[in-house]
Design a protein around this motif. Structure first.
Motif, short mmCIF file in Angstrom:
data_model
loop_
_atom_site.label_atom_id
_atom_site.label_comp_id
_atom_site.label_asym_id
_atom_site.label_seq_id
_atom_site.Cartn_x
_atom_site.Cartn_y
_atom_site.Cartn_z
N LEU A 282 0.81 -1.22 0.00
CA LEU A 282 0.00 0.00 0.00
C LEU A 282 0.84 1.27 0.00
O LEU A 282 0.31 2.36 -0.18
CB LEU A 282 -0.95 0.03 1.20
N ARG A 283 2.17 1.12 0.22
CA ARG A 283 3.01 2.33 0.16
C ARG A 283 3.26 2.74 -1.28
O ARG A 283 3.60 3.87 -1.56
CB ARG A 283 4.37 2.08 0.87
N ALA A 284 3.09 1.80 -2.19
CA ALA A 284 3.29 2.13 -3.61
C ALA A 284 1.98 2.67 -4.18
O ALA A 284 0.91 2.41 -3.64
CB ALA A 284 3.68 0.87 -4.36
N SER A 285 2.07 3.45 -5.26
CA SER A 285 0.81 3.93 -5.86
C SER A 285 0.16 2.77 -6.59
O SER A 285 0.87 1.93 -7.15
CB SER A 285 1.07 5.02 -6.89
N GLY B 59 -5.02 -2.30 -9.26
CA GLY B 59 -4.62 -2.83 -7.97
C GLY B 59 -3.23 -2.35 -7.59
O GLY B 59 -2.65 -1.49 -8.25
N PHE B 60 -2.71 -2.92 -6.52
CA PHE B 60 -1.41 -2.48 -5.98
C PHE B 60 -0.31 -3.43 -6.43
O PHE B 60 -0.56 -4.62 -6.65
CB PHE B 60 -1.49 -2.49 -4.45
N PRO B 61 0.93 -2.92 -6.51
CA PRO B 61 2.06 -3.84 -6.77
C PRO B 61 2.19 -4.82 -5.59
O PRO B 61 1.70 -4.54 -4.50
CB PRO B 61 3.27 -2.90 -6.82
N CYS B 62 2.85 -5.95 -5.82
CA CYS B 62 2.97 -6.97 -4.77
C CYS B 62 4.08 -6.60 -3.78
O CYS B 62 5.14 -6.10 -4.19
CB CYS B 62 3.34 -8.32 -5.37
N LYS B 63 3.84 -6.91 -2.50
CA LYS B 63 4.89 -6.79 -1.48
C LYS B 63 5.96 -7.81 -1.79
O LYS B 63 5.65 -8.94 -2.21
CB LYS B 63 4.29 -7.16 -0.12
N SER B 64 7.23 -7.47 -1.53
CA SER B 64 8.27 -8.42 -1.93
C SER B 64 8.39 -9.58 -0.95
O SER B 64 8.75 -10.68 -1.32
CB SER B 64 9.61 -7.71 -2.12
N SER B 65 8.08 -9.33 0.34
CA SER B 65 8.16 -10.49 1.24
C SER B 65 6.88 -10.58 2.06
O SER B 65 6.35 -9.55 2.51
CB SER B 65 9.43 -10.36 2.07
N VAL B 66 6.35 -11.78 2.20
CA VAL B 66 5.06 -11.95 2.88
C VAL B 66 5.19 -12.96 4.01
O VAL B 66 6.12 -13.77 4.03
CB VAL B 66 3.96 -12.43 1.90
N SER B 67 4.24 -12.87 4.96
CA SER B 67 4.21 -13.87 6.03
C SER B 67 2.75 -14.26 6.26
O SER B 67 1.84 -13.64 5.69
CB SER B 67 4.81 -13.30 7.31
#
Ligand code: GLV
Ligand code: MN
Length: 214
Positions: A35-38, A43-51
Motif C-alpha cells: 500500500l506504500r506504492a501507488s 490494484g497495488f504492486p505486490c509486497k516483496s516479502s510476505v508472512s
C-alpha cells in the motif's frame, strides 16, 4: 469480409467479454498489496516479502460505535484495510445497526453484494434500473443479494441491535452513497442543478447540504 469478421470478434473479446466479468482473475497464487506504492493499472504492486499474517484479518468482529445520525457503522475488509486481498477479487464488510438504524441508499460500481444477517431483523431492499423495489425483512441466518451497481439499503426493523456480514466480488467494490454524493461533494454540486433535479428550493437544498458537508 473475413477480416471484418475477425475485427468484430476482436472487438467482442476486448470490450464485451471483460465487461461481463468482475475484478480480473489473478495470474499468480497471491500478490499481497504494497500500500506504500501507488496503485498501478489495476490494484497495488505486490509486497516483496510476505508472512502468514498477511492472509488473516481480525477487523470484522465489532462491536462498532453506531451513535451517528444513521445509526449504522461499517468496518470494511477490503484491499485498503486487508492488503492480502489484492488481486483476489473479493472483500467483506461488517455492518452494525442501532435499533432503527439505516444503511442509506448506495450502490457498488465494481461488485455484486451478498449478505447474511448475523443478528436482528433487517428490511433489505434493492432497486432495479426501472425503479422496481425488491425488498424483504430477513432474520439471523438468512441471506440476500444485490446485483452489481444497483441502489440498495438496509433498515434495522427489530427491537434490538442488528448485524450483517456482506461479501463482494471485488477487492474494492467502492460505494456511491446517494445522500453524501449529491449533497456532500467537494466542490459542491451547484444549487441550480439540485433545485431543478429535486423540484425544490434553495432553502431545502442548503439544509440538506448542511447535513452532509464534510
Ligand atoms: C451493505 O450494503 C454493504 O455495502 O456492506
Ligand atoms: Mn452495499
Amino acid at each position: 469480409m473475413a477480416s471484418l469478421f475477425t475485427s468484430f470478434l476482436l472487438t467482442l473479446c476486448l470490450f464485451v467479454i471483460p465487461s461481463l466479468s468482475s475484478d480480473p482473475d489473478p495470474l499468480q497464487d497471491f500478490c499481497v498489496g504494497d500500500l506504500r506504492a501507488s496503485p498501478s493499472i489495476n490494484g497495488f504492486p505486490c509486497k516483496s516479502s510476505v508472512s502468514a499474517s498477511d492472509f488473516f484479518f481480525s477487523g470484522l468482529g465489532g462491536p462498532l460505535n453506531t451513535s451517528n445520525p444513521n445509526g449504522v457503522a461499517i468496518s470494511p475488509a477490503n484491499v485498503l484495510t486487508f492488503p492480502g486481498l489484492n488481486t483476489l477479487g473479493v472483500s467483506m464488510n461488517n455492518v452494525e445497526f442501532a435499533p432503527g438504524g439505516v444503511n442509506p441508499p448506495h450502490s457498488h460500481p465494481r461488485a455484486s453484494e451478498a449478505g447474511v444477517v448475523i443478528e436482528g431483523s433487517v428490511f433489505v431492499g434493492f432497486l432495479t434500473t426501472n425503479n422496481s423495489l425488491f425488498s424483504k425483512v430477513i432474520n439471523a441466518g438468512e441471506m440476500f443479494v444485490v446485483p452489481r451497481g444497483l441502489v440498495h439499503f438496509q433498515w434495522n426493523v427489530g427491537k434490538g441491535k442488528a448485524r450483517l456480514i456482506t461479501a463482494f466480488n471485488s477487492q474494492l467494490p467502492g460505494a456511491v452513497v446517494l445522500p453524501s454524493t449529491l449533497f456532500g461533494s467537494v466542490p459542491e454540486i451547484p444549487n441550480a442543478v439540485l433545485t431543478k433535479t429535486f423540484r425544490t428550493d434553495d432553502a431545502t437544498v442548503n439544509n440538506l447540504k448542511s447535513k452532509f458537508a464534510v
